[in-house]
Motif scaffolding. Structure first.
Motif, PDB file in Angstrom:
ATOM      1  N   LYS A  69     -24.482 -33.690 -11.103  1.00 46.28           N
ATOM      2  CA  LYS A  69     -25.027 -34.810 -10.323  1.00 46.28           C
ATOM      3  C   LYS A  69     -25.311 -34.373  -8.885  1.00 46.28           C
ATOM      4  CE  LYS A  69     -24.104 -39.689  -9.814  1.00 46.28           C
ATOM      5  NZ  LYS A  69     -23.178 -40.766 -10.162  1.00 46.28           N
ATOM      6  N   MET A  70     -24.379 -33.621  -8.297  1.00 47.95           N
ATOM      7  CA  MET A  70     -24.545 -33.176  -6.916  1.00 47.95           C
ATOM      8  C   MET A  70     -25.635 -32.102  -6.804  1.00 47.95           C
ATOM      9  SD  MET A  70     -22.651 -35.149  -5.178  1.00 47.95           S
ATOM     10  CE  MET A  70     -22.823 -34.329  -3.591  1.00 47.95           C
ATOM     11  N   ALA A 118     -17.208 -29.394  -1.483  1.00 44.87           N
ATOM     12  CA  ALA A 118     -16.580 -28.551  -0.455  1.00 44.87           C
ATOM     13  C   ALA A 118     -17.158 -27.138  -0.526  1.00 44.87           C
ATOM     14  CB  ALA A 118     -15.059 -28.550  -0.627  1.00 44.87           C
ATOM     15  N   SER A 119     -18.454 -27.023  -0.274  1.00 46.37           N
ATOM     16  CA  SER A 119     -19.158 -25.755  -0.514  1.00 46.37           C
ATOM     17  C   SER A 119     -19.054 -24.748   0.621  1.00 46.37           C
ATOM     18  CB  SER A 119     -20.635 -26.022  -0.796  1.00 46.37           C
ATOM     19  OG  SER A 119     -21.265 -26.567   0.341  1.00 46.37           O
ATOM     20  N   PRO A 123     -14.829 -26.929  -4.939  1.00 43.41           N
ATOM     21  CA  PRO A 123     -14.389 -28.240  -5.418  1.00 43.41           C
ATOM     22  C   PRO A 123     -15.434 -29.338  -5.230  1.00 43.41           C
ATOM     23  CG  PRO A 123     -12.828 -27.315  -3.821  1.00 43.41           C
ATOM     24  CD  PRO A 123     -14.084 -26.506  -3.752  1.00 43.41           C
ATOM     25  N   VAL A 124     -15.432 -30.275  -6.181  1.00 35.93           N
ATOM     26  CA  VAL A 124     -16.086 -31.567  -5.995  1.00 35.93           C
ATOM     27  C   VAL A 124     -14.970 -32.531  -5.614  1.00 35.93           C
ATOM     28  CG1 VAL A 124     -17.378 -33.443  -7.077  1.00 35.93           C
ATOM     29  CG2 VAL A 124     -17.919 -31.064  -7.661  1.00 35.93           C
ATOM     30  N   THR A 159      -9.502 -34.050  -5.503  1.00 35.56           N
ATOM     31  CA  THR A 159     -10.367 -33.054  -6.113  1.00 35.56           C
ATOM     32  C   THR A 159     -10.626 -33.468  -7.559  1.00 35.56           C
ATOM     33  OG1 THR A 159      -9.437 -31.354  -4.678  1.00 35.56           O
ATOM     34  CG2 THR A 159     -10.590 -30.599  -6.661  1.00 35.56           C
ATOM     35  N   ALA A 160     -11.878 -33.371  -7.979  1.00 30.42           N
ATOM     36  CA  ALA A 160     -12.223 -33.693  -9.363  1.00 30.42           C
ATOM     37  C   ALA A 160     -11.421 -32.817 -10.315  1.00 30.42           C
ATOM     38  CB  ALA A 160     -13.718 -33.481  -9.593  1.00 30.42           C
ATOM     39  N   THR A 161     -11.018 -33.390 -11.429  1.00 35.72           N
ATOM     40  CA  THR A 161     -10.276 -32.637 -12.444  1.00 35.72           C
ATOM     41  C   THR A 161     -11.234 -31.668 -13.141  1.00 35.72           C
ATOM     42  OG1 THR A 161     -10.741 -34.187 -14.235  1.00 35.72           O
ATOM     43  CG2 THR A 161      -8.784 -34.654 -12.855  1.00 35.72           C
ATOM     44  N   PRO A 162     -10.689 -30.640 -13.809  1.00 35.12           N
ATOM     45  CA  PRO A 162     -11.547 -29.716 -14.559  1.00 35.12           C
ATOM     46  C   PRO A 162     -12.401 -30.435 -15.610  1.00 35.12           C
ATOM     47  CG  PRO A 162      -9.357 -28.775 -14.306  1.00 35.12           C
ATOM     48  CD  PRO A 162      -9.277 -30.202 -13.813  1.00 35.12           C
TER      49      PRO A 162
END
Length: 133
Positions: free
Chosen positions: A106-107, A58-59, A126-127, A94-97
């Motif tokens: 990876k992204m 979510a950039s 967020p990822v 949303t990916a956890t910390p």
């Protein structure tokens, strides 16, 4: 170069034959429900597979505010995803910390601009994990 509404239309018309590969990486289509309008909104996003799930970022190019699609899935995490001709319902989270560092790496490996986007903002970008329902 496709992106935006034309990208979405060509991707949908061709089951991703046009639009899946984009600027040296790959894209999927994410459809969220507008949190105010209640209407479906489809966005092409760079992705990577993660087991049975898919990752997106979510950039919003490093903007100080989250993209609208992210705000929509926060309000309603049930989304539709299209990867080439594969269309399915997913639950977005949303990916956890703990998960995020490996997923971010990876992204950024497939779209290095993600790293520069993060330097432009104090917002923690967020990822998002899209898990097939």
């Amino acid at each position: 170069m496709l992106f935006g509404k034309e990208h979405v239309a060509r991707y949908q018309e061709t089951d991703g034959e046009v639009g899946h590969e984009w600027q040296g990486t790959v894209t999927l289509l994410l459809t969220t429900i507008g949190r105010h309008s209640g209407k479906e909104r489809t966005t092409p996003l760079i992705y990577q597979p993660e087991g049975d799930a898919y990752l997106v970022v979510a950039s919003k190019g490093g903007d100080d505010d989250h993209p609208l699609w992210y705000k929509n899935l926060e309000a309603n995490p049930e989304v539709k995803v299209q990867v080439k001709g594969d269309k399915f319902t997913a639950r977005a989270r949303t990916a956890t910390p703990e998960e995020k560092p490996a997923m971010w790496s990876k992204m950024a490996a497939v779209w290095p601009d993600f790293d520069s986007y993060q330097t432009k903002t104090d917002r923690d970008i967020p990822v998002v994990v899209l898990e097939r329902v």
